[in-house]
Scaffold this active site. Structure first.
Site, PDB file in Angstrom:
ATOM      1  N   TYR A 195      49.353  -4.448 -40.792  1.00 13.03           N
ATOM      2  CA  TYR A 195      49.688  -5.863 -40.594  1.00 13.03           C
ATOM      3  C   TYR A 195      51.037  -6.186 -41.241  1.00 13.03           C
ATOM      4  O   TYR A 195      51.917  -6.782 -40.625  1.00 13.03           O
ATOM      5  CB  TYR A 195      48.574  -6.736 -41.186  1.00 13.03           C
ATOM      6  CG  TYR A 195      48.660  -8.192 -40.791  1.00 13.03           C
ATOM      7  CD1 TYR A 195      48.222  -8.624 -39.540  1.00 13.03           C
ATOM      8  CD2 TYR A 195      49.183  -9.140 -41.661  1.00 13.03           C
ATOM      9  CE1 TYR A 195      48.298  -9.971 -39.184  1.00 13.03           C
ATOM     10  CE2 TYR A 195      49.264 -10.477 -41.308  1.00 13.03           C
ATOM     11  CZ  TYR A 195      48.819 -10.884 -40.070  1.00 13.03           C
ATOM     12  OH  TYR A 195      48.893 -12.218 -39.716  1.00 13.03           O
ATOM     13  N   SER A 201      54.192 -14.234 -39.780  1.00 13.72           N
ATOM     14  CA  SER A 201      53.271 -14.500 -40.896  1.00 13.72           C
ATOM     15  C   SER A 201      54.089 -14.555 -42.182  1.00 13.72           C
ATOM     16  O   SER A 201      55.209 -14.022 -42.236  1.00 13.72           O
ATOM     17  CB  SER A 201      52.269 -13.352 -40.997  1.00 13.72           C
ATOM     18  OG  SER A 201      51.586 -13.392 -42.234  1.00 13.72           O
TER      19      SER A 201
HETATM   20  P1  NAD Z   1      42.691 -15.282 -33.728  1.00 15.27           P
HETATM   21  O1  NAD Z   1      41.927 -14.032 -33.964  1.00 15.27           O
HETATM   22  O2  NAD Z   1      41.950 -16.530 -33.423  1.00 15.27           O
HETATM   23  O3  NAD Z   1      43.751 -15.087 -32.547  1.00 15.27           O
HETATM   24  C1  NAD Z   1      44.289 -13.856 -32.158  1.00 15.27           C
HETATM   25  C2  NAD Z   1      44.342 -13.847 -30.654  1.00 15.27           C
HETATM   26  O4  NAD Z   1      44.995 -12.652 -30.215  1.00 15.27           O
HETATM   27  C3  NAD Z   1      42.942 -13.860 -30.016  1.00 15.27           C
HETATM   28  O5  NAD Z   1      42.917 -14.822 -28.983  1.00 15.27           O
HETATM   29  C4  NAD Z   1      42.799 -12.460 -29.448  1.00 15.27           C
HETATM   30  O6  NAD Z   1      41.973 -12.397 -28.294  1.00 15.27           O
HETATM   31  C5  NAD Z   1      44.252 -12.140 -29.107  1.00 15.27           C
HETATM   32  N1  NAD Z   1      44.494 -10.716 -28.957  1.00 15.27           N
HETATM   33  C6  NAD Z   1      44.196  -9.717 -29.829  1.00 15.27           C
HETATM   34  N2  NAD Z   1      44.538  -8.531 -29.290  1.00 15.27           N
HETATM   35  C7  NAD Z   1      45.065  -8.788 -28.067  1.00 15.27           C
HETATM   36  C8  NAD Z   1      45.604  -7.983 -27.035  1.00 15.27           C
HETATM   37  N3  NAD Z   1      45.668  -6.648 -27.150  1.00 15.27           N
HETATM   38  N4  NAD Z   1      46.056  -8.590 -25.913  1.00 15.27           N
HETATM   39  C9  NAD Z   1      46.001  -9.939 -25.769  1.00 15.27           C
HETATM   40  N5  NAD Z   1      45.486 -10.748 -26.714  1.00 15.27           N
HETATM   41  C10 NAD Z   1      45.029 -10.182 -27.852  1.00 15.27           C
HETATM   42  O7  NAD Z   1      43.613 -15.476 -35.008  1.00 15.27           O
HETATM   43  P2  NAD Z   1      44.842 -16.458 -35.293  1.00 15.27           P
HETATM   44  O8  NAD Z   1      44.810 -16.712 -36.739  1.00 15.27           O
HETATM   45  O9  NAD Z   1      44.860 -17.596 -34.347  1.00 15.27           O
HETATM   46  O10 NAD Z   1      46.073 -15.483 -35.019  1.00 15.27           O
HETATM   47  C11 NAD Z   1      47.146 -15.802 -34.160  1.00 15.27           C
HETATM   48  C12 NAD Z   1      48.425 -15.233 -34.716  1.00 15.27           C
HETATM   49  O11 NAD Z   1      48.720 -15.896 -35.940  1.00 15.27           O
HETATM   50  C13 NAD Z   1      48.371 -13.741 -35.040  1.00 15.27           C
HETATM   51  O12 NAD Z   1      49.573 -13.119 -34.619  1.00 15.27           O
HETATM   52  C14 NAD Z   1      48.249 -13.718 -36.549  1.00 15.27           C
HETATM   53  O13 NAD Z   1      48.777 -12.546 -37.118  1.00 15.27           O
HETATM   54  C15 NAD Z   1      49.080 -14.934 -36.920  1.00 15.27           C
HETATM   55  N6  NAD Z   1      48.796 -15.444 -38.258  1.00 15.27           N
HETATM   56  C16 NAD Z   1      47.595 -15.993 -38.571  1.00 15.27           C
HETATM   57  C17 NAD Z   1      47.395 -16.436 -39.862  1.00 15.27           C
HETATM   58  C18 NAD Z   1      46.094 -17.046 -40.290  1.00 15.27           C
HETATM   59  O14 NAD Z   1      45.910 -17.281 -41.496  1.00 15.27           O
HETATM   60  N7  NAD Z   1      45.180 -17.364 -39.381  1.00 15.27           N
HETATM   61  C19 NAD Z   1      48.387 -16.337 -40.832  1.00 15.27           C
HETATM   62  C20 NAD Z   1      49.607 -15.771 -40.468  1.00 15.27           C
HETATM   63  C21 NAD Z   1      49.807 -15.340 -39.180  1.00 15.27           C
END
Ligand code: NAD
Length: 273
Positions: A168, A155
């Site tokens: 986080y 991130s």
């Molecule tokens: P999201 O909530 O759609 O996806 C997160 C996924 O992780 C979900 O499918 C959830 O079921 C899974 N998950 C959570 N806990 C788990 C566990 N214990 N075991 C297995 N799976 C698990 O959100 P996203 O935005 O797609 O996030 C994906 C990644 O991107 C994350 O690591 C997040 O930190 C990172 N990220 C997202 C953003 C944003 O703005 N959306 C920005 C920076 C980083």
């Protein structure tokens, strides 16, 4: 992109948001994809039905590309489940070439007030989970004396502090050194480890502002390019870093953030004029 056809890829947290887009993109590149899901109902407020709908959507999109895809269950915080999942992928797809550590959660609250348990939960998924997955994948790459690739979905908060999200911030900060340490340790064994650093991206994790026009506008005003990113843009960068076109890149985080890491407050001079 070069070198992804017929590769076997495991994407954690692959049923929604960025993970889902990554799974679909790898399939479009001709890779075989194992989509990890954690169908525990208590999982971050997601209902069982929502998870299954997301899985079905992902499967339908991947099926169109005519490559193999399997679903593999594991909670990434559980070492035994992750190790079983990696073995399951190897048994069912025949091999594992690329691991994408994407699963992530966030919990907000003043740092002096949130429960220590909540801090631990975020670290357990975002950082410890990524390490457990990387550990299992590297063991396989070494045992088979084969090249391997690991991509961590980090991130911008790997380098930008995020008040009220201390778990986080710490998890993603740790992910930078997880990426760099593993990259250095295994560079000589033909294993590359890189990360992507998404900025604000439209996914379910951001439901607090994605569906609220006022909050969304506020978010957009802070982004130099004036808009959030898409999951597909994150997936494209992930595919690039995993491909042979990035064959000489290791230990790096590629920020995909519309300029968020460029100190946007300095767009106009305010400190020295
Ligand atoms: P999201 O909530 O759609 O996806 C997160 C996924 O992780 C979900 O499918 C959830 O079921 C899974 N998950 C959570 N806990 C788990 C566990 N214990 N075991 C297995 N799976 C698990 O959100 P996203 O935005 O797609 O996030 C994906 C990644 O991107 C994350 O690591 C997040 O930190 C990172 N990220 C997202 C953003 C944003 O703005 N959306 C920005 C920076 C980083």
């Amino acid at each position: 992109m070069q070198g992804l056809t017929d590769k076997n890829v495991l994407v954690t947290g692959g049923t929604s948001g960025i993970g889902q887009a990554i799974a679909v993109r790898f399939a479009a590149e001709g890779a075989h994809v194992a989509i990890n899901y954690r169908t525990d109902i208590e999982d971050a407020g997601q209902t069982d039905e929502m998870v299954h709908e997301a899985i079905e959507e992902c499967r339908n999109q991947i099926a169109r590309h005519g490559v193999d895809h399997i679903l593999v269950q594991a909670d990434v915080t559980k070492q035994d489940q992750v190790e079983r999942m990696v073995q399951d992928v190897i048994d069912r797809l025949g091999d594992l070439d690329i691991l994408v550590n994407n699963a992530g959660i966030q919990i907000s609250g003043s740092s002096h007030e949130i429960e220590v348990d909540d801090f631990d939960k975020v670290i357990a998924v975002n950082l410890r989970g990524a390490y457990i997955g990387a550990r299992a994948a590297i063991q396989h790459f070494l045992a088979e004396e084969k090249p391997g690739v690991i991509i961590n979905v980090s991130s911008v908060h790997q380098i930008i502090p995020k008040p009220r999200f201390v778990g986080y911030s710490v998890s993603k900060g740790g992910m930078q050194n997880l990426t760099r340490t593993l990259a250095l340790e295994y560079a000589g064994r033909n294993i590359r480890v890189n990360a992507i650093g998404p900025g604000a991206t439209i996914t379910p994790i951001n439901r607090a502002w994605v569906d609220d026009p006022e909050k969304k506008e506020d978010v957009e005003q802070h982004i130099p390019m004036g808009r959030p990113g898409t999951s597909e843009e994150m997936a494209a960068t992930t595919a690039f870093l995993a491909s042979d076109e990035a064959a000489y890149i290791t230990g790096q985080t590629l920020y995909v953030d519309g300029g968020l890491t460029l100190y946007p407050d300095f767009r106009e001079a305010w400190s020295s004029e």
